[in-house]
Design a protein around this motif. Structure first.
Motif, mmCIF file in Angstrom:
data_model
loop_
_atom_site.group_PDB
_atom_site.id
_atom_site.type_symbol
_atom_site.label_atom_id
_atom_site.label_comp_id
_atom_site.label_asym_id
_atom_site.label_seq_id
_atom_site.Cartn_x
_atom_site.Cartn_y
_atom_site.Cartn_z
ATOM 1 N N TYR A 49 0.861 -1.268 0.155
ATOM 2 C CA TYR A 49 -0.023 -0.082 -0.118
ATOM 3 C C TYR A 49 0.791 1.241 -0.033
ATOM 4 O O TYR A 49 1.674 1.472 0.733
ATOM 5 N N HIS A 62 -10.358 8.334 3.904
ATOM 6 C CA HIS A 62 -10.394 6.715 4.450
ATOM 7 C C HIS A 62 -11.690 6.428 5.070
ATOM 8 O O HIS A 62 -11.895 5.862 6.107
ATOM 9 N N THR A 71 -8.334 -2.305 -3.311
ATOM 10 C CA THR A 71 -7.984 -1.955 -1.922
ATOM 11 C C THR A 71 -8.108 -3.068 -0.996
ATOM 12 O O THR A 71 -8.867 -3.811 -1.276
ATOM 13 N N LYS A 106 -9.801 -2.654 1.467
ATOM 14 C CA LYS A 106 -11.225 -2.840 2.144
ATOM 15 C C LYS A 106 -11.823 -3.825 1.068
ATOM 16 O O LYS A 106 -12.775 -4.469 1.665
ATOM 17 N N ASP A 114 -6.531 -0.851 -10.845
ATOM 18 C CA ASP A 114 -5.601 -0.223 -9.816
ATOM 19 C C ASP A 114 -4.430 0.508 -10.618
ATOM 20 O O ASP A 114 -3.709 -0.085 -11.513
ATOM 21 N N THR A 115 -4.300 1.731 -10.039
ATOM 22 C CA THR A 115 -3.149 2.707 -10.627
ATOM 23 C C THR A 115 -2.107 2.242 -10.058
ATOM 24 O O THR A 115 -0.836 2.643 -10.667
ATOM 25 N N THR A 116 -1.849 1.531 -8.834
ATOM 26 C CA THR A 116 -0.437 1.386 -8.346
ATOM 27 C C THR A 116 0.278 0.076 -9.071
ATOM 28 O O THR A 116 -0.018 -0.947 -9.170
ATOM 29 N N LYS A 171 0.257 -3.637 -7.885
ATOM 30 C CA LYS A 171 -0.592 -4.296 -7.814
ATOM 31 C C LYS A 171 -1.047 -4.963 -8.866
ATOM 32 O O LYS A 171 -1.692 -6.043 -9.288
ATOM 33 N N ASN A 192 -13.954 5.204 -1.047
ATOM 34 C CA ASN A 192 -13.527 6.542 -0.259
ATOM 35 C C ASN A 192 -13.214 7.405 -1.193
ATOM 36 O O ASN A 192 -12.803 8.810 -0.695
ATOM 37 N N PHE A 193 -12.759 7.055 -2.325
ATOM 38 C CA PHE A 193 -12.279 8.211 -3.322
ATOM 39 C C PHE A 193 -13.126 8.495 -4.249
ATOM 40 O O PHE A 193 -12.929 8.982 -5.394
ATOM 41 N N LYS A 200 -12.677 12.064 -12.514
ATOM 42 C CA LYS A 200 -11.699 11.438 -13.373
ATOM 43 C C LYS A 200 -12.416 10.601 -14.646
ATOM 44 O O LYS A 200 -11.787 10.461 -15.645
HETATM 45 P P1 TMP Z 1 -7.078 2.775 -0.216
HETATM 46 O O1 TMP Z 1 -8.746 3.181 -0.165
HETATM 47 O O2 TMP Z 1 -6.641 1.909 0.893
HETATM 48 O O3 TMP Z 1 -6.657 4.286 0.302
HETATM 49 O O4 TMP Z 1 -6.620 2.295 -1.428
HETATM 50 C C1 TMP Z 1 -6.791 3.089 -2.710
HETATM 51 C C2 TMP Z 1 -6.437 2.204 -3.969
HETATM 52 O O5 TMP Z 1 -7.054 2.879 -4.885
HETATM 53 C C3 TMP Z 1 -4.930 2.331 -4.005
HETATM 54 O O6 TMP Z 1 -4.333 1.033 -4.545
HETATM 55 C C4 TMP Z 1 -4.864 3.207 -5.480
HETATM 56 C C5 TMP Z 1 -6.168 2.878 -5.783
HETATM 57 N N1 TMP Z 1 -6.990 3.898 -6.947
HETATM 58 C C6 TMP Z 1 -7.011 3.892 -7.975
HETATM 59 O O7 TMP Z 1 -6.676 2.902 -8.663
HETATM 60 N N2 TMP Z 1 -7.662 4.891 -8.816
HETATM 61 C C7 TMP Z 1 -7.950 5.902 -8.318
HETATM 62 O O8 TMP Z 1 -8.474 6.818 -8.974
HETATM 63 C C8 TMP Z 1 -7.736 6.232 -7.009
HETATM 64 C C9 TMP Z 1 -8.264 7.320 -6.152
HETATM 65 C C10 TMP Z 1 -7.280 5.084 -6.324
#
Ligand code: TMP
Length: 386
Positions: A58, A228, A298, A300, A320-322, A325, A357-358, A365
């Motif tokens: 993370y 969060h 995530t 979650k 996922d943008t990471t 992952k 949460n985002f 976006k």
């Molecule tokens: P979190 O809810 O535990 O903070 O993790 C957010 C995850 O979601 C993190 O791996 C990045 C990913 N993410 C995307 O893939 N696209 C997005 O637009 C956003 C905001 C987060």
């Protein structure tokens, strides 16, 4: 003694995104309420060395929302001109980077991230928050003026000891600032996915007031944060003469029933209903020929997928943008994780918001997806298409 109020079944490590050939193990995810301290905690803690190690995935810089969030709190702390700030759980340095390397040090048990901030020039102790780490800090730097921790204190099973170690390292006039997801928000939003292995505790102010007092701290300010899924930022200090009342916030929690087991049992009933509704909605859309994917791999969403039995038969993939992952599978349910540009193809008609949460950032976006009729599905605060 803790009284169990919810059982989310057997779950894998929430952030344990894995390669196809890898083994994984499961534990029972259940949470309980302690009527003496008012603390909500997991019934069974997972060993911290299993959760936080060299492979921790993370990354706190993963969203624009969080980057701005840390920039703002760093600016506010800098305004107080502290000689030395200590961050517990510095991850990839998203907060630290706003300080001069001589003015901030860190503790980070995940070796991969500790190396990142070390390379950025910050003295980073690659250890857990324990007595020997604190001894080392005191020996090398003396007491610090600010201790800051974001989404980290709640990871520590022995929270009483963790707070007393903060007290040891903090100068008598210093400030302890920490932020973690809050119970009241979890109950209001029905966001049961806040309950996962890393969250050894989910704090209420009722619990924190008692626990911090045991360590010699008084809370003098609380900020409600939207991040969060709803967090509290707590400001605590040791100055007995300088107290601001948080009576109103405590009253709000009492009115919400956070000091009664019945409130938590009622929450568990709503969670069971949420599961039924989410699974029904996804299968109905699927039966109507919709192509659904997950958005945000995530921790979650690991809880939701495993609790609700949502696998690759319902979600084709999760984006996922990471980069770390991408190419892996979701823990337990083994849905492939891909980059957004790979997963969000023109034939995708609905996305389940694993990163609910985002939601604002994502919906803004993905305007083009919405414009072509794409649906955003969430389970928070209730199961629905946005
Ligand atoms: P979190 O809810 O535990 O903070 O993790 C957010 C995850 O979601 C993190 O791996 C990045 C990913 N993410 C995307 O893939 N696209 C997005 O637009 C956003 C905001 C987060």
């Amino acid at each position: 003694m803790k009284q169990q109020f919810i059982d989310l079944g057997l779950q894998p490590i929430a952030n344990g995104f894995l390669h196809p050939e890898e083994h994984e193990w499961f534990f029972r995810l259940a949470a309980g309420y302690d009527p003496e301290t008012h603390l909500v905690s997991l019934m069974h803690f997972v060993d911290n060395t299993v959760l936080f190690n060299d492979r921790y995935i993370y990354c706190s810089s993963g969203s624009a929302t969080m980057r701005t969030h840390f920039e703002m709190i760093a600016a506010s702390i800098k305004n107080r001109h502290p000689r030395l700030v200590l961050e517990i759980g510095s991850n990839d340095g998203v907060f630290l980077k706003h300080f001069h390397p001589g003015a901030a040090i860190a503790v980070e048990p995940c070796g991969n991230f500790a190396r990142v901030t070390t390379e950025m020039g910050y003295k980073t102790y690659p250890y857990f928050w324990n007595t020997s780490t604190v001894d080392l800090i005191l020996q090398n730097h003396g007491m610090v003026d600010v201790v800051y921790a974001a989404n980290c204190m709640c990871h520590m099973p022995d929270i009483e000891n963790a707070f007393s170690l903060v007290r040891r390292v903090l100068a008598p006039e210093g400030t302890f600032i920490f932020e973690d997801p809050s119970v009241i928000h979890m109950l209001q939003r029905n966001s049961y996915d806040q309950i996962y292995d890393e969250h050894a505790h989910i704090f209420s102010l009722l619990a924190l007031e008692k626990l911090l007092a045991l360590a010699g701290f008084a809370i003098f300010n609380v900020e409600k944060l939207p991040v969060h899924g709803g967090s509290n930022r707590i400001y605590a200090h040791q100055c007995p003469t300088w107290r601001t009342s948080i009576a109103d916030q405590l009253d709000e929690e009492r009115s919400a029933g956070l000091d009664k087991i019945e409130t938590y049992l009622e929450f568990a009933r709503r969670v069971a209903q949420s599961k039924v509704e989410l699974v029904e909605l996804l299968w109905r859309l699927r039966a109507q020929g919709e192509k659904i994917i997950g958005y945000g791999a995530t921790s979650k969403s690991t809880v939701v997928y495993n609790y609700c039995g949502i696998g690759p038969d319902l979600l084709n993939c999760v984006t996922d943008t990471t980069p770390a992952k991408q190419g892996l599978l979701t823990p337990g349910t083994h849905i492939p994780i891909v980059a957004p540009e790979v997963g969000l193809k023109p034939d995708v008609t609905a996305v389940f918001l694993g990163a609910w949460n985002f939601a604002d950032e994502i919906v803004a976006k993905e305007r083009a997806f919405a414009a072509r009729g794409g649906k955003f599905i969430t389970h928070v605060p209730n199961v629905r298409v946005l």
